[in-house]
Motif scaffolding. Structure first.
Motif, PDB file in Angstrom:
ATOM      1  N   PHE A  38      11.604  -9.357   7.168  1.00 16.32           N
ATOM      2  CA  PHE A  38      11.379  -9.303   5.733  1.00 16.32           C
ATOM      3  C   PHE A  38       9.706 -10.179   5.584  1.00 16.32           C
ATOM      4  N   SER A  39      10.463 -11.587   6.142  1.00 16.58           N
ATOM      5  CA  SER A  39       9.460 -13.042   6.597  1.00 16.58           C
ATOM      6  C   SER A  39       8.325 -12.925   6.838  1.00 16.58           C
ATOM      7  N   GLN A  40       8.632 -11.833   8.327  1.00 12.22           N
ATOM      8  CA  GLN A  40       7.483 -11.465   9.058  1.00 12.22           C
ATOM      9  C   GLN A  40       6.136 -11.148   8.221  1.00 12.22           C
ATOM     10  N   GLN A  41       6.962 -10.198   7.466  1.00  9.70           N
ATOM     11  CA  GLN A  41       6.071  -8.979   6.443  1.00  9.70           C
ATOM     12  C   GLN A  41       4.392  -9.503   6.006  1.00  9.70           C
ATOM     13  N   ILE A  42       3.999  -8.651   5.206  1.00 12.48           N
ATOM     14  CA  ILE A  42       2.636  -8.956   5.026  1.00 12.48           C
ATOM     15  C   ILE A  42       3.066  -8.785   3.133  1.00 12.48           C
ATOM     16  N   CYS A  43       2.783  -9.572   2.299  1.00 14.73           N
ATOM     17  CA  CYS A  43       3.566 -10.724   0.740  1.00 14.73           C
ATOM     18  C   CYS A  43       2.280  -9.622  -0.419  1.00 14.73           C
ATOM     19  N   GLU A  44       1.937  -8.218  -0.393  1.00 13.47           N
ATOM     20  CA  GLU A  44       1.522  -7.402  -0.729  1.00 13.47           C
ATOM     21  C   GLU A  44       1.019  -8.244  -2.130  1.00 13.47           C
ATOM     22  N   GLY A  45      -0.094  -8.064  -2.130  1.00 11.54           N
ATOM     23  CA  GLY A  45      -0.859  -8.746  -4.218  1.00 11.54           C
ATOM     24  C   GLY A  45      -1.611 -10.642  -3.556  1.00 11.54           C
ATOM     25  N   GLY A  90      -5.772 -13.194   8.157  1.00  9.32           N
ATOM     26  CA  GLY A  90      -6.009 -13.450   6.972  1.00  9.32           C
ATOM     27  C   GLY A  90      -5.121 -13.009   6.123  1.00  9.32           C
ATOM     28  N   LYS A  91      -3.757 -12.343   6.131  1.00 10.61           N
ATOM     29  CA  LYS A  91      -3.166 -11.840   5.029  1.00 10.61           C
ATOM     30  C   LYS A  91      -1.421 -12.935   5.262  1.00 10.61           C
ATOM     31  N   VAL A  92      -1.501 -13.289   3.559  1.00 10.93           N
ATOM     32  CA  VAL A  92      -0.380 -13.906   3.853  1.00 10.93           C
ATOM     33  C   VAL A  92       0.763 -13.287   3.936  1.00 10.93           C
ATOM     34  N   THR A  93       1.707 -14.121   4.598  1.00 11.99           N
ATOM     35  CA  THR A  93       3.336 -13.555   4.773  1.00 11.99           C
ATOM     36  C   THR A  93       4.738 -13.704   3.652  1.00 11.99           C
ATOM     37  N   ASN A  94       5.418 -12.945   4.162  1.00  7.10           N
ATOM     38  CA  ASN A  94       6.570 -13.077   2.723  1.00  7.10           C
ATOM     39  C   ASN A  94       6.632 -14.795   2.868  1.00  7.10           C
ATOM     40  N   ARG A 186      19.233 -14.333   2.328  1.00 10.20           N
ATOM     41  CA  ARG A 186      19.861 -13.916   1.544  1.00 10.20           C
ATOM     42  C   ARG A 186      18.325 -12.330   1.479  1.00 10.20           C
ATOM     43  N   ASP A 187      18.843 -10.650   0.935  1.00  5.50           N
ATOM     44  CA  ASP A 187      18.477 -10.372   0.840  1.00  5.50           C
ATOM     45  C   ASP A 187      17.419 -10.264  -0.469  1.00  5.50           C
ATOM     46  N   TYR A 188      15.941 -10.368   0.537  1.00  5.81           N
ATOM     47  CA  TYR A 188      15.024 -10.404  -0.251  1.00  5.81           C
ATOM     48  C   TYR A 188      14.489  -9.420  -1.665  1.00  5.81           C
TER      49      TYR A 188
END
Length: 211
Positions: A38-45, A90-94, A186-188
């Motif tokens: 989850f931490s590596q995934q892009i935070c949409e928005g 250029g995209k922010v991760t979780n 934790r499970d986000y």
């Protein structure tokens, strides 16, 4: 990876020389092997403008000290975020949002990335005496949270010869490590916040999905 062995629709696991029905903990650990970090995934928005400059400054200071590399302090924030994989193409991760996200952005995009601190005067008490929510970026929140815990930190006395020493019930290093683990593991995908229940001589830390 992520595959279970079934016999007559029952998932099995090896226990010594035997195959037995799989326990829930093992079942979940195998299923979750398929899920991306989850931490590596892009935070949409989220955008870089949603990151807190004060939190980034703390990150720079702590990372430079840990790596014993003062040159890190001279890098601009874009270089730092890219070097630490907090921003990818250029995209922010979780991870970047949890560690560095502004309070307003966290409340809107990751409202579950919050910590609730409740204080009760005794363990049998159901209503809390005080409750506070922390929705700041981790690098700002963690110190404020500890300060509030420390305000109500009692101590017991140990006598050594003619001297009496106060030993606090809550050790700062231990409590910080427990909170760090609750945040990191934790499970986000679940909507509930991390809950810390503080009593005069006891503390309970609960996160979504377990440690």
């Amino acid at each position: 990876i992520g595959k279970l062995f079934y016999y007559e629709d029952v998932p099995l696991m090896r226990v010594g020389e035997e195959l037995k029905p799989m326990d829930t903990k093992t079942f979940l650990s195998i299923i979750q092997e398929q899920e991306p970090d989850f931490s590596q995934q892009i935070c949409e928005g989220a955008t870089i403008d949603d990151l807190d400059d004060n939190a980034i400054s703390v990150l720079k200071e702590k990372y430079a000290k840990k790596q014993k590399n003062s040159r890190f302090l001279t890098l601009d924030k874009y270089q730092i975020l890219n070097d630490l994989d907090l921003v990818v193409h250029g995209k922010v991760t979780n991870a970047a949002m949890i560690l560095l996200g502004k309070e307003t952005a966290l409340t809107k995009i990751l409202p579950q990335a919050a910590v609730m601190l409740e204080y009760r005067n005794n363990e049998s008490q159901i209503p809390f005496d005080n409750r506070k929510a922390y929705r700041q970026p981790f690098y700002i929140m963690i110190d404020e949270l500890w300060r509030d815990i420390d305000l109500r930190k009692g101590a017991f006395q140990i006598k050594e010869g003619p001297y009496i020493f106060d030993v606090p019930y809550f050790n700062e290093e231990v409590i910080r490590e427990a909170i760090n683990n609750a945040i990191a593991h934790r499970d986000y995908k679940r909507s509930s916040e991390i809950l810390i229940k503080q009593y005069p001589q006891k503390m309970i830390i609960v996160n979504a999905g377990g440690f």
